[in-house]
Design a protein around this motif. Sequence first.
Motif, PDB file in Angstrom:
ATOM      1  N   ARG A 184       0.842  -1.190   0.000  1.00 34.36           N
ATOM      2  CA  ARG A 184       0.000   0.000   0.000  1.00 34.36           C
ATOM      3  C   ARG A 184       0.882   1.248   0.000  1.00 34.36           C
ATOM      4  N   THR A 185       0.921   1.922  -1.139  1.00 34.81           N
ATOM      5  CA  THR A 185       1.851   3.027  -1.351  1.00 34.81           C
ATOM      6  C   THR A 185       1.149   4.368  -1.399  1.00 34.81           C
ATOM      7  N   LEU A 186      -0.072   4.382  -1.928  1.00 33.33           N
ATOM      8  CA  LEU A 186      -0.819   5.615  -2.085  1.00 33.33           C
ATOM      9  C   LEU A 186      -2.043   5.611  -1.180  1.00 33.33           C
ATOM     10  N   ALA A 187      -2.547   6.805  -0.905  1.00 29.27           N
ATOM     11  CA  ALA A 187      -3.719   6.908  -0.035  1.00 29.27           C
ATOM     12  C   ALA A 187      -4.955   6.322  -0.695  1.00 29.27           C
ATOM     13  N   GLU A 188      -5.034   6.427  -2.022  1.00 30.37           N
ATOM     14  CA  GLU A 188      -6.185   5.926  -2.757  1.00 30.37           C
ATOM     15  C   GLU A 188      -5.774   4.732  -3.619  1.00 30.37           C
ATOM     16  N   PRO A 189      -6.695   3.803  -3.866  1.00 31.11           N
ATOM     17  CA  PRO A 189      -6.384   2.683  -4.754  1.00 31.11           C
ATOM     18  C   PRO A 189      -6.218   3.171  -6.190  1.00 31.11           C
ATOM     19  N   PRO A 190      -5.638   2.353  -7.066  1.00 32.47           N
ATOM     20  CA  PRO A 190      -5.522   2.743  -8.475  1.00 32.47           C
ATOM     21  C   PRO A 190      -6.896   3.044  -9.059  1.00 32.47           C
ATOM     22  N   PRO A 191      -6.955   3.841 -10.116  1.00 30.06           N
ATOM     23  CA  PRO A 191      -8.240   4.182 -10.734  1.00 30.06           C
ATOM     24  C   PRO A 191      -9.012   2.951 -11.212  1.00 30.06           C
ATOM     25  N   ALA A 192     -10.304   3.138 -11.402  1.00 25.72           N
ATOM     26  CA  ALA A 192     -11.225   2.014 -11.626  1.00 25.72           C
ATOM     27  C   ALA A 192     -10.924   1.219 -12.890  1.00 25.72           C
ATOM     28  N   ARG A 193     -10.603   1.890 -14.015  1.00 24.40           N
ATOM     29  CA  ARG A 193     -10.344   1.146 -15.248  1.00 24.40           C
ATOM     30  C   ARG A 193      -9.132   0.236 -15.083  1.00 24.40           C
ATOM     31  N   LEU A 194      -8.103   0.737 -14.417  1.00 23.13           N
ATOM     32  CA  LEU A 194      -6.906  -0.080 -14.207  1.00 23.13           C
ATOM     33  C   LEU A 194      -7.210  -1.274 -13.309  1.00 23.13           C
ATOM     34  N   ARG A 195      -8.049  -1.071 -12.296  1.00 21.73           N
ATOM     35  CA  ARG A 195      -8.399  -2.188 -11.416  1.00 21.73           C
ATOM     36  C   ARG A 195      -9.194  -3.250 -12.175  1.00 21.73           C
ATOM     37  N   ALA A 196     -10.114  -2.828 -13.038  1.00 22.95           N
ATOM     38  CA  ALA A 196     -10.902  -3.786 -13.822  1.00 22.95           C
ATOM     39  C   ALA A 196     -10.004  -4.551 -14.789  1.00 22.95           C
ATOM     40  N   PHE A 197      -9.069  -3.841 -15.402  1.00 26.33           N
ATOM     41  CA  PHE A 197      -8.103  -4.485 -16.299  1.00 26.33           C
ATOM     42  C   PHE A 197      -7.293  -5.535 -15.545  1.00 26.33           C
ATOM     43  N   ALA A 198      -6.794  -5.174 -14.355  1.00 26.18           N
ATOM     44  CA  ALA A 198      -5.983  -6.104 -13.577  1.00 26.18           C
ATOM     45  C   ALA A 198      -6.790  -7.321 -13.156  1.00 26.18           C
ATOM     46  N   ALA A 199      -8.052  -7.127 -12.813  1.00 24.91           N
ATOM     47  CA  ALA A 199      -8.894  -8.259 -12.414  1.00 24.91           C
ATOM     48  C   ALA A 199      -9.056  -9.243 -13.563  1.00 24.91           C
ATOM     49  N   GLU A 200      -9.101  -8.744 -14.785  1.00 25.23           N
ATOM     50  CA  GLU A 200      -9.222  -9.638 -15.944  1.00 25.23           C
ATOM     51  C   GLU A 200      -7.925 -10.409 -16.173  1.00 25.23           C
ATOM     52  N   VAL A 201      -6.791  -9.720 -16.101  1.00 24.31           N
ATOM     53  CA  VAL A 201      -5.503 -10.392 -16.310  1.00 24.31           C
ATOM     54  C   VAL A 201      -5.237 -11.393 -15.196  1.00 24.31           C
TER      55      VAL A 201
END
Length: 219
Positions: A184-201
């Motif tokens: 956990r490096t940032l106060a907020e999680p990565p943006p939503a599109r990137l999270r959806a992309f990562a969930a697919e990969v």
Amino acid sequence: MPAPTAPSPVEIIGRTASHFTRVASMFAYELDVPFRLVPVDDLLSLDPAAYGGNPALKLPSLRIGSSFVFGTENVCRKLAEHAGRAHDPRIVLHEHATSDVVRCAQELTWHAMSAQVQLVLGPPLGDLPRDHAVFRKTRAGLEGALGWLDARLDQVLAELPRPRDVSLLELGLFCLVEHLAFRRTLAEPPPARLRAFAAEVATRASAQKTPYVVPKPAS
């Protein structure tokens, strides 16, 4: 008739908690290249031997027999050669991108990965406060890169060469997004599109075989 020689063992020198190492490991799995992970136990070591001989004291590296290369991109290039797919258009490395937005995305992905390493390791190793001006700029650069990548993700994916089996950019971006949750490096999680992309990969076998794991201290 001489006996057939055994294939050269493939060794990736790195860490199970490293996103750079994970990119290389996933690439090996995607190309069906068996390998052994040689752990780097001490990130504070100043001995190149601790990093498989890399004089820059960085990881990962790759050893195949007497051949040795440093750095994630070179590791993936060498793995493609070893798998006999160096000229396979379905294996997309950085140099195969002809789209400017894809080239920028690859650069920003590497930058974000390096920036996160600085933010995770910099304050404790440098004995500096996390709000030091150096880290404020690094954090702003990381957040800016993530915002750019999120806003242009659909365009980037559309402009990657097709058809493809695997791309270095997609693996790097996935490993970055998952590592931001792991460390956990940032106060907020990565943006939503990137999270959806990562969930697919994350459904790919190569991702499931390479989860982030904090290494146990060397005894």
